[in-house]
Design a protein around this motif. Structure first.
Motif, PDB file in Angstrom:
ATOM      1  N   LYS A 289      53.056  39.514  46.744  1.00 10.99           N
ATOM      2  CA  LYS A 289      51.747  39.391  46.085  1.00 10.99           C
ATOM      3  C   LYS A 289      50.946  40.686  46.215  1.00 10.99           C
ATOM      4  O   LYS A 289      50.306  41.130  45.265  1.00 10.99           O
ATOM      5  N   ARG A 290      50.978  41.276  47.402  1.00 13.04           N
ATOM      6  CA  ARG A 290      50.253  42.523  47.623  1.00 13.04           C
ATOM      7  C   ARG A 290      50.803  43.637  46.742  1.00 13.04           C
ATOM      8  O   ARG A 290      50.049  44.408  46.137  1.00 13.04           O
ATOM      9  N   LYS A 291      52.114  43.717  46.640  1.00 19.23           N
ATOM     10  CA  LYS A 291      52.732  44.751  45.806  1.00 19.23           C
ATOM     11  C   LYS A 291      52.341  44.556  44.340  1.00 19.23           C
ATOM     12  O   LYS A 291      52.008  45.519  43.650  1.00 19.23           O
ATOM     13  N   GLN A 292      52.357  43.306  43.868  1.00 22.71           N
ATOM     14  CA  GLN A 292      51.985  43.023  42.490  1.00 22.71           C
ATOM     15  C   GLN A 292      50.529  43.406  42.237  1.00 22.71           C
ATOM     16  O   GLN A 292      50.207  43.986  41.203  1.00 22.71           O
ATOM     17  N   HIS A 293      49.652  43.094  43.182  1.00 23.50           N
ATOM     18  CA  HIS A 293      48.239  43.454  43.041  1.00 23.50           C
ATOM     19  C   HIS A 293      48.078  44.975  42.968  1.00 23.50           C
ATOM     20  O   HIS A 293      47.328  45.484  42.130  1.00 23.50           O
ATOM     21  N   GLN A 294      48.778  45.698  43.847  1.00 18.48           N
ATOM     22  CA  GLN A 294      48.693  47.158  43.837  1.00 18.48           C
ATOM     23  C   GLN A 294      49.219  47.726  42.523  1.00 18.48           C
ATOM     24  O   GLN A 294      48.647  48.677  41.978  1.00 18.48           O
ATOM     25  N   GLN A 295      50.287  47.130  41.996  1.00 16.55           N
ATOM     26  CA  GLN A 295      50.822  47.579  40.709  1.00 16.55           C
ATOM     27  C   GLN A 295      49.818  47.318  39.587  1.00 16.55           C
ATOM     28  O   GLN A 295      49.654  48.158  38.691  1.00 16.55           O
TER      29      GLN A 295
ATOM     30  N   ARG B 100      55.500  35.837  55.150  1.00 15.02           N
ATOM     31  CA  ARG B 100      55.121  37.245  55.113  1.00 15.02           C
ATOM     32  C   ARG B 100      55.709  37.931  53.892  1.00 15.02           C
ATOM     33  O   ARG B 100      55.059  38.744  53.247  1.00 15.02           O
ATOM     34  N   ARG B 101      56.957  37.605  53.556  1.00 13.23           N
ATOM     35  CA  ARG B 101      57.601  38.222  52.392  1.00 13.23           C
ATOM     36  C   ARG B 101      56.843  37.874  51.117  1.00 13.23           C
ATOM     37  O   ARG B 101      56.608  38.720  50.265  1.00 13.23           O
ATOM     38  N   GLU B 102      56.449  36.618  50.985  1.00  8.40           N
ATOM     39  CA  GLU B 102      55.682  36.193  49.813  1.00  8.40           C
ATOM     40  C   GLU B 102      54.355  36.957  49.727  1.00  8.40           C
ATOM     41  O   GLU B 102      53.952  37.393  48.635  1.00  8.40           O
ATOM     42  N   LEU B 103      53.708  37.141  50.860  1.00 12.23           N
ATOM     43  CA  LEU B 103      52.446  37.889  50.858  1.00 12.23           C
ATOM     44  C   LEU B 103      52.673  39.357  50.506  1.00 12.23           C
ATOM     45  O   LEU B 103      51.852  39.965  49.821  1.00 12.23           O
ATOM     46  N   TYR B 104      53.768  39.941  50.978  1.00 15.42           N
ATOM     47  CA  TYR B 104      54.083  41.326  50.616  1.00 15.42           C
ATOM     48  C   TYR B 104      54.333  41.457  49.122  1.00 15.42           C
ATOM     49  O   TYR B 104      53.913  42.422  48.491  1.00 15.42           O
TER      50      TYR B 104
END
Length: 158
Positions: free
Chosen positions: A110-116, A104-108
């Motif tokens: 990745k999601r944060k990087q995508h949003q950035q 889950r941490r890895e997915l969070y």
């Protein structure tokens, strides 16, 4: 109730899309059975218990048990898909957490990087638009009598 009488006399639903709200009206026998004071089987003592219960609080554990609002879960036979996608038996809840928290941490991340990245692209476009409007307003960029291709080529050179 144990004597065969109904525990709940009436109920009303006041639910919305965001909130669950029930109003439950207990029978006299139900109030006597669910009150924090001790009730007995005799009618006289039950009536006294009802009078006391109307002044006292209901025992929330008894209410939850009587309305079957809580259940126990057997944790000795837990199977789930593991991080590798295969079914795995877990003996403890902490094992499940230790397997899935890193994923889950890895997915969070990745999601944060995508949003950035998305926000960076929006910022760059907004800055370029502001610069374009400023150049046109200041007279640095002349748009009159130019084709779209010529204008795009000139903007690429900036």
């Amino acid at each position: 109730c144990s004597d065969g009488s109904a525990l709940v006399q009436n109920y009303s639903e006041y639910n919305s899309e965001r909130e669950v709200n029930f109003e439950v009206t207990f029978s006299r026998a139900g109030v006597a059975a669910l009150s924090t004071s001790k009730a007995s089987n005799t009618k006289k003592k039950a009536a006294k218990a009802v009078n006391k219960a109307s002044k006292a609080q209901l025992d929330l554990d008894k209410v939850a048990a009587a309305l079957k609002l809580s259940t126990s879960i057997n944790l000795s036979n837990m199977y789930a898909f593991g991080p590798d996608g295969m079914i795995k038996q877990y003996t403890d809840v902490r094992q499940i957490v230790s397997d899935f928290v890193p994923i889950r941490r890895e997915l969070y991340v990745k999601r944060k990087q995508h949003q950035q990245d998305v926000l960076s692209d929006k910022l760059m476009r907004a800055r370029n638009r502001a610069r374009f409007v400023g150049m046109v307003a200041d007279g640095e960029l002349k748009m009159k009598d130019k084709s779209r291709g010529m204008l795009e080529a000139e903007l690429q050179g900036l």
